[in-house]
Design an enzyme around this catalytic site. Structure first.
Site, short mmCIF file in Angstrom:
data_model
loop_
_atom_site.label_atom_id
_atom_site.label_comp_id
_atom_site.label_asym_id
_atom_site.label_seq_id
_atom_site.Cartn_x
_atom_site.Cartn_y
_atom_site.Cartn_z
N ASP A 53 24.04 34.20 44.08
CA ASP A 53 23.60 33.69 42.77
C ASP A 53 24.20 34.49 41.62
O ASP A 53 24.02 35.71 41.54
CB ASP A 53 22.08 33.74 42.65
N GLU A 294 15.60 24.81 42.88
CA GLU A 294 15.82 26.23 42.62
C GLU A 294 16.59 26.44 41.32
O GLU A 294 17.29 25.58 40.82
CB GLU A 294 16.64 26.84 43.77
C1 FRU Z 1 19.33 30.36 45.45
C2 FRU Z 1 18.24 31.28 45.92
C3 FRU Z 1 17.26 31.58 44.80
C4 FRU Z 1 16.68 32.90 45.21
C5 FRU Z 1 17.84 33.57 45.92
C6 FRU Z 1 17.47 34.38 47.11
O1 FRU Z 1 20.52 30.58 46.10
O2 FRU Z 1 17.56 30.72 47.02
O3 FRU Z 1 16.30 30.58 44.63
O4 FRU Z 1 16.23 33.60 44.08
O5 FRU Z 1 18.73 32.55 46.31
O6 FRU Z 1 18.56 34.99 47.71
#
Ligand code: FRU
Length: 424
Positions: A53, A294
């Protein structure tokens, strides 16, 4: 009695629904909503760490901001373990896929900087070991507050629990690079309440994370989007007429889709600094459709609210499906009603020949979409893959009314600034 929302001078609202009928319109491989194929010979940002992310430094209005000519991104990051016996297979070879799949449990917030909005240089960890109260530092948003370089990093403190937190520090620049200083005191803001947003006690697979604070262009107040699930015991949700929507005959069967309960949450700040928050009912729910919405975020354009959120194939309910990618909804005012973009909600999905090529798309107000490379097939059958853990090529998007179009492709991890702040 006044509702919570009225108390804070916010119009009470009903969540908008992403219905099963909307989702039936999702079409994988429509070229206008499909990410171009990512080649298997992609470059990696680092041989030492995986990144996923990506969170560009921005202001409260959503503008991606550089400081003294330096672009800055924050990334969820985890060490790669090519020599760790734990990640060697029976033949002694590095099992990179297993290492990559385990990354969420050791995710930490790192930062990178660049003069060109690409070719990112490694900055380091934002918080020293022990500062964050939990094992996992999950996604959020770094906000540049002022020309003194103060930064509020909102993120998710996970395991134990899942708490939306923030930590304040400062960005410092020199001719040679960027550093992050401070980031020493983490302030818990809120967690799921079990009344609007599902708790861990109600569902071990609950989601509550990914804060995205913003200033509403209309009322000027400070709000925050986040990912949640609709409150209630797992399995107790009803997928009724409203959630099903206007489906053709024969499509009324919802199977086990009551287990899919994603929502986009919203909170309003009671103070100007964003230290004191009140959760409001979700902006959008996907009960019976999908279990994860997300990293929700906005693009404010043409007086409209474009709400984007990422989701997966594996989190769809029975009888509906769609590619991993970013989905979007549009409204004329903050609290909706929201209508799915392109009819279905799908804005940018992976091609079906490379279903895991990218994820965690972030749509910026200049129409550029950044994401990370997850894995790309290296042979015809798709049985051999190359794991990414690095920046994907940036995609250009045109947003027009209730439609979006893929219109361009740029370099890996191209995240140019929309404005520059000279630090005092
Ligand atoms: C998206 C996600 C987010 C979370 C993170 C965990 O890729 O699932 O929602 O904060 O990755 O690694």
């Amino acid at each position: 009695m006044k509702t919570t929302t009225e108390k804070f001078g916010v119009t009470p609202h009903q969540p908008s629904l992403w219905t099963r009928a909307d989702a039936l319109k999702v079409r994988a491989d429509d070229p206008t909503t499909t990410q171009p194929l990512v080649r298997a010979d992609f470059p990696v940002l680092s041989d030492d760490v995986f990144i996923w992310d990506t969170m560009p430094l921005r202001d409260l209005d959503g503008n991606v901001t550089s400081v003294d000519g330096w672009s800055v991104i924050f990334t969820l990051t985890a060490d790669r373990h090519p020599n760790d016996p734990q990640y060697l297979d029976e033949d002694g070879n590095y099992d990179i896929l297993r290492d990559w799949n385990d990354r969420h449990g050791r995710a930490k917030m790192y930062y990178w900087f660049s003069r060109t909005g690409k070719n990112w240089e490694f900055g380091g960890r934002v918080m020293a070991e022990g500062v964050s109260p939990t094992a996992r530092e999950w996604a959020g948003t770094p906000i540049l507050l002022n020309d003194r370089g103060e930064v509020d990093l909102y993120y998710t403190a996970v395991t134990p629990g899942a708490t939306i937190v923030k930590v304040r520090g400062r960005v410092v620049t020199t001719e040679h690079g960027v550093s992050m200083v401070g980031f020493e005191k983490v302030k818990p803001l809120f967690e799921a309440d079990g009344k609007m947003y599902q708790t861990e006690a109600q569902n071990a697979f609950w989601g509550f994370r990914d804060p995205w604070p913003f200033r509403d262009p209309e009322d000027g107040k400070l709000y925050m989007l986040f990912e949640g699930n609709v409150a209630g015991e797992r399995g107790s949700h009803k997928v009724g007429e409203a959630e099903i929507g206007d489906v053709p005959p024969g499509y009324e069967d919802v199977g086990n889709s009551r287990f899919q309960t994603a929502c986009v949450g919203i909170a309003v700040a009671r103070d100007a600094d964003g230290d004191d928050w009140e959760m409001l009912p979700p902006l959008l729910t996907a009960v019976g459709v999908n279990d994860q919405t997300e990293r929700p975020h906005f693009v404010f354009q043409d007086g409209k609210y474009y709400l984007f959120t990422i989701s997966h194939t594996f989190t769809y309910g029975d009888g509906v499906t769609g590619p991993d990618g970013v989905y979007g909804f549009v409204a004329d005012s903050l609290f909706g009603p929201y209508v799915p973009l392109n009819g279905s909600g799908l804005v940018l999905g992976n091609p079906s020949s490379q279903p895991f090529q990218t994820y965690s798309h972030y749509v910026m107000p200049n129409g550029l979409v950044t994401s990370f490379i997850d894995s790309v097939p290296t042979d015809e059958t798709g049985t051999q893959i190359r794991v990414g853990g690095t920046e994907a090529p940036t995609v250009g998007l045109k947003i027009k009314g209730q439609q979006t179009f893929v219109v361009g492709e740029y370099d890996y991890g191209y995240i140019p600034p929309m404005l520059d702040v000279t630090l005092k």
